[in-house]
Design a protein around this motif. Sequence first.
Motif, PDB file in Angstrom:
ATOM      1  N   LYS A   1      48.364  40.314  70.424  1.00 17.58           N
ATOM      2  CA  LYS A   1      48.882  41.229  71.436  1.00 17.58           C
ATOM      3  C   LYS A   1      49.906  42.144  70.797  1.00 17.58           C
ATOM      4  CE  LYS A   1      48.199  37.913  75.085  1.00 17.58           C
ATOM      5  NZ  LYS A   1      48.599  36.560  75.292  1.00 17.58           N
ATOM      6  N   ALA A   2      50.367  43.114  71.542  1.00 16.18           N
ATOM      7  CA  ALA A   2      51.364  44.046  71.022  1.00 16.18           C
ATOM      8  C   ALA A   2      52.610  43.296  70.582  1.00 16.18           C
ATOM      9  CB  ALA A   2      51.718  45.070  72.092  1.00 16.18           C
ATOM     10  N   ASP A   3      53.167  43.706  69.449  1.00 13.94           N
ATOM     11  CA  ASP A   3      54.373  43.131  68.852  1.00 13.94           C
ATOM     12  C   ASP A   3      54.201  41.695  68.352  1.00 13.94           C
ATOM     13  OD1 ASP A   3      55.763  45.515  69.320  1.00 13.94           O
ATOM     14  OD2 ASP A   3      56.254  44.882  71.353  1.00 13.94           O
ATOM     15  N   ASP A   4      52.951  41.220  68.166  1.00 12.74           N
ATOM     16  CA  ASP A   4      52.738  39.909  67.545  1.00 12.74           C
ATOM     17  C   ASP A   4      53.049  39.984  66.065  1.00 12.74           C
ATOM     18  OD1 ASP A   4      52.056  38.512  69.774  1.00 12.74           O
ATOM     19  OD2 ASP A   4      49.912  38.361  69.317  1.00 12.74           O
ATOM     20  N   GLN A   5      53.181  38.817  65.433  1.00 10.33           N
ATOM     21  CA  GLN A   5      53.471  38.747  63.994  1.00 10.33           C
ATOM     22  C   GLN A   5      52.330  38.022  63.302  1.00 10.33           C
ATOM     23  OE1 GLN A   5      57.468  37.720  62.818  1.00 10.33           O
ATOM     24  NE2 GLN A   5      56.691  36.351  61.259  1.00 10.33           N
ATOM     25  N   LEU A   6      51.814  38.582  62.220  1.00 10.99           N
ATOM     26  CA  LEU A   6      50.747  37.985  61.434  1.00 10.99           C
ATOM     27  C   LEU A   6      51.342  37.547  60.107  1.00 10.99           C
ATOM     28  CD1 LEU A   6      47.737  37.368  60.905  1.00 10.99           C
ATOM     29  CD2 LEU A   6      47.506  39.709  60.096  1.00 10.99           C
ATOM     30  N   ASN A   7      51.386  36.230  59.857  1.00 12.69           N
ATOM     31  CA  ASN A   7      51.900  35.697  58.604  1.00 12.69           C
ATOM     32  C   ASN A   7      50.725  35.438  57.672  1.00 12.69           C
ATOM     33  OD1 ASN A   7      54.667  35.530  59.401  1.00 12.69           O
ATOM     34  ND2 ASN A   7      54.091  33.798  60.683  1.00 12.69           N
ATOM     35  N   LEU A   8      50.742  36.051  56.497  1.00 14.49           N
ATOM     36  CA  LEU A   8      49.653  35.900  55.551  1.00 14.49           C
ATOM     37  C   LEU A   8      49.872  34.694  54.650  1.00 14.49           C
ATOM     38  CD1 LEU A   8      49.091  39.598  54.455  1.00 14.49           C
ATOM     39  CD2 LEU A   8      47.892  38.302  56.200  1.00 14.49           C
ATOM     40  N   ASP A   9      48.824  33.895  54.438  1.00  4.03           N
ATOM     41  CA  ASP A   9      48.876  32.791  53.492  1.00  4.03           C
ATOM     42  C   ASP A   9      48.510  33.287  52.096  1.00  4.03           C
ATOM     43  OD1 ASP A   9      49.526  31.013  55.498  1.00  4.03           O
ATOM     44  OD2 ASP A   9      47.439  30.494  55.889  1.00  4.03           O
ATOM     45  N   ILE A  10      47.608  34.256  52.052  1.00  6.76           N
ATOM     46  CA  ILE A  10      47.145  34.835  50.791  1.00  6.76           C
ATOM     47  C   ILE A  10      47.227  36.341  50.951  1.00  6.76           C
ATOM     48  CG2 ILE A  10      45.178  35.117  49.250  1.00  6.76           C
ATOM     49  CD1 ILE A  10      44.182  32.406  50.228  1.00  6.76           C
ATOM     50  N   ASP A  11      47.815  37.016  49.978  1.00  9.59           N
ATOM     51  CA  ASP A  11      47.883  38.469  50.057  1.00  9.59           C
ATOM     52  C   ASP A  11      47.636  39.081  48.684  1.00  9.59           C
ATOM     53  OD1 ASP A  11      50.294  38.536  48.584  1.00  9.59           O
ATOM     54  OD2 ASP A  11      51.491  38.420  50.383  1.00  9.59           O
ATOM     55  N   PRO A  12      47.418  40.391  48.628  1.00 15.00           N
ATOM     56  CA  PRO A  12      47.089  41.060  47.370  1.00 15.00           C
ATOM     57  C   PRO A  12      48.182  40.977  46.310  1.00 15.00           C
ATOM     58  CG  PRO A  12      46.564  42.471  49.223  1.00 15.00           C
ATOM     59  CD  PRO A  12      47.287  41.289  49.769  1.00 15.00           C
ATOM     60  N   LYS A  13      49.412  40.668  46.680  1.00 17.09           N
ATOM     61  CA  LYS A  13      50.480  40.589  45.684  1.00 17.09           C
ATOM     62  C   LYS A  13      50.439  39.294  44.893  1.00 17.09           C
ATOM     63  CE  LYS A  13      53.835  43.440  48.112  1.00 17.09           C
ATOM     64  NZ  LYS A  13      55.192  43.472  48.687  1.00 17.09           N
ATOM     65  N   THR A  14      49.851  38.224  45.459  1.00 20.00           N
ATOM     66  CA  THR A  14      49.902  36.923  44.812  1.00 20.00           C
ATOM     67  C   THR A  14      48.545  36.345  44.445  1.00 20.00           C
ATOM     68  OG1 THR A  14      49.905  35.821  46.963  1.00 20.00           O
ATOM     69  CG2 THR A  14      52.037  36.317  45.983  1.00 20.00           C
ATOM     70  N   HIS A  15      47.484  36.767  45.080  1.00 21.54           N
ATOM     71  CA  HIS A  15      46.179  36.154  44.845  1.00 21.54           C
ATOM     72  C   HIS A  15      45.561  36.650  43.540  1.00 21.54           C
ATOM     73  CE1 HIS A  15      42.018  34.927  45.486  1.00 21.54           C
ATOM     74  NE2 HIS A  15      42.533  34.035  46.314  1.00 21.54           N
ATOM     75  N   PRO A  16      45.025  35.755  42.718  1.00 17.96           N
ATOM     76  CA  PRO A  16      44.450  36.148  41.417  1.00 17.96           C
ATOM     77  C   PRO A  16      43.291  37.134  41.509  1.00 17.96           C
ATOM     78  CG  PRO A  16      44.605  33.760  41.593  1.00 17.96           C
ATOM     79  CD  PRO A  16      45.011  34.316  42.908  1.00 17.96           C
ATOM     80  N   ALA A  17      42.594  37.174  42.641  1.00 16.81           N
ATOM     81  CA  ALA A  17      41.479  38.110  42.771  1.00 16.81           C
ATOM     82  C   ALA A  17      41.974  39.554  42.708  1.00 16.81           C
ATOM     83  CB  ALA A  17      40.742  37.876  44.084  1.00 16.81           C
ATOM     84  N   TRP A  18      43.190  39.811  43.163  1.00 21.96           N
ATOM     85  CA  TRP A  18      43.748  41.162  43.143  1.00 21.96           C
ATOM     86  C   TRP A  18      44.685  41.396  41.965  1.00 21.96           C
ATOM     87  CZ3 TRP A  18      43.503  38.795  48.110  1.00 21.96           C
ATOM     88  CH2 TRP A  18      42.608  39.406  48.975  1.00 21.96           C
ATOM     89  N   THR A  19      45.352  40.343  41.513  1.00 23.45           N
ATOM     90  CA  THR A  19      46.345  40.516  40.455  1.00 23.45           C
ATOM     91  C   THR A  19      45.755  40.389  39.065  1.00 23.45           C
ATOM     92  OG1 THR A  19      46.938  38.171  40.458  1.00 23.45           O
ATOM     93  CG2 THR A  19      48.204  39.648  41.908  1.00 23.45           C
ATOM     94  N   GLY A  20      44.536  39.851  38.961  1.00 23.00           N
ATOM     95  CA  GLY A  20      43.931  39.660  37.652  1.00 23.00           C
ATOM     96  C   GLY A  20      44.522  38.474  36.926  1.00 23.00           C
ATOM     97  N   GLY A  21      45.104  37.570  37.664  1.00 25.53           N
ATOM     98  CA  GLY A  21      45.738  36.394  37.080  1.00 25.53           C
ATOM     99  C   GLY A  21      44.739  35.480  36.410  1.00 25.53           C
ATOM    100  N   THR A  22      45.239  34.656  35.531  1.00 21.64           N
ATOM    101  CA  THR A  22      44.374  33.712  34.840  1.00 21.64           C
ATOM    102  C   THR A  22      44.450  32.385  35.572  1.00 21.64           C
ATOM    103  OG1 THR A  22      46.180  33.107  33.366  1.00 21.64           O
ATOM    104  CG2 THR A  22      44.683  34.836  32.618  1.00 21.64           C
ATOM    105  N   GLN A  23      43.351  32.032  36.185  1.00 20.85           N
ATOM    106  CA  GLN A  23      43.280  30.785  36.928  1.00 20.85           C
ATOM    107  C   GLN A  23      42.226  29.918  36.273  1.00 20.85           C
ATOM    108  OE1 GLN A  23      42.418  31.272  41.064  1.00 20.85           O
ATOM    109  NE2 GLN A  23      42.304  29.099  41.464  1.00 20.85           N
ATOM    110  N   THR A  24      42.552  28.680  36.009  1.00 15.93           N
ATOM    111  CA  THR A  24      41.593  27.767  35.413  1.00 15.93           C
ATOM    112  C   THR A  24      41.032  26.866  36.493  1.00 15.93           C
ATOM    113  OG1 THR A  24      43.336  26.192  34.909  1.00 15.93           O
ATOM    114  CG2 THR A  24      42.773  27.775  33.194  1.00 15.93           C
ATOM    115  N   LEU A  25      39.788  26.468  36.310  1.00 18.64           N
ATOM    116  CA  LEU A  25      39.157  25.581  37.264  1.00 18.64           C
ATOM    117  C   LEU A  25      39.587  24.145  36.971  1.00 18.64           C
ATOM    118  CD1 LEU A  25      35.526  26.980  37.380  1.00 18.64           C
ATOM    119  CD2 LEU A  25      37.226  27.082  39.175  1.00 18.64           C
ATOM    120  N   MET A  26      40.136  23.498  37.957  1.00 16.34           N
ATOM    121  CA  MET A  26      40.502  22.101  37.829  1.00 16.34           C
ATOM    122  C   MET A  26      39.375  21.287  38.443  1.00 16.34           C
ATOM    123  SD  MET A  26      43.355  22.201  36.289  1.00 16.34           S
ATOM    124  CE  MET A  26      43.933  20.534  36.428  1.00 16.34           C
ATOM    125  N   ASP A  27      38.552  20.686  37.590  1.00 15.29           N
ATOM    126  CA  ASP A  27      37.398  19.962  38.073  1.00 15.29           C
ATOM    127  C   ASP A  27      37.376  18.594  37.411  1.00 15.29           C
ATOM    128  OD1 ASP A  27      34.917  19.729  39.517  1.00 15.29           O
ATOM    129  OD2 ASP A  27      33.921  19.896  37.580  1.00 15.29           O
TER     130      ASP A  27
END
Length: 76
Positions: free
Chosen positions: A30-56
């Motif tokens: 609704k109007a004036d609601d707040q959306l809190n992001l868990d993942i955003d372009p500033k921190t997620h490796p898909a946007w930042t090009g970060g090096t993430q290793t698969l932990m398997d």
Amino acid sequence: MKADIHPDYHFIKVVMTDGTEFITRSTYGKADDQLNLDIDPKTHPAWTGGTQTLMDRGGRVSKFNNKYAGFSFGKK
């Protein structure tokens, strides 16, 4: 044009993971609601090009590697 078929756009506040916030128009909530992001372009490796290793630990990646160990897939 048909009347009353368009969504209701209103202003909401978006809060990024680092605490920065901005106001935008959206159909979310609704109007004036707040959306809190868990993942955003500033921190997620898909946007930042970060090096993430698969932990398997014996999961899907290990099964795939064992199943196709004999294939080269273009490696020389």
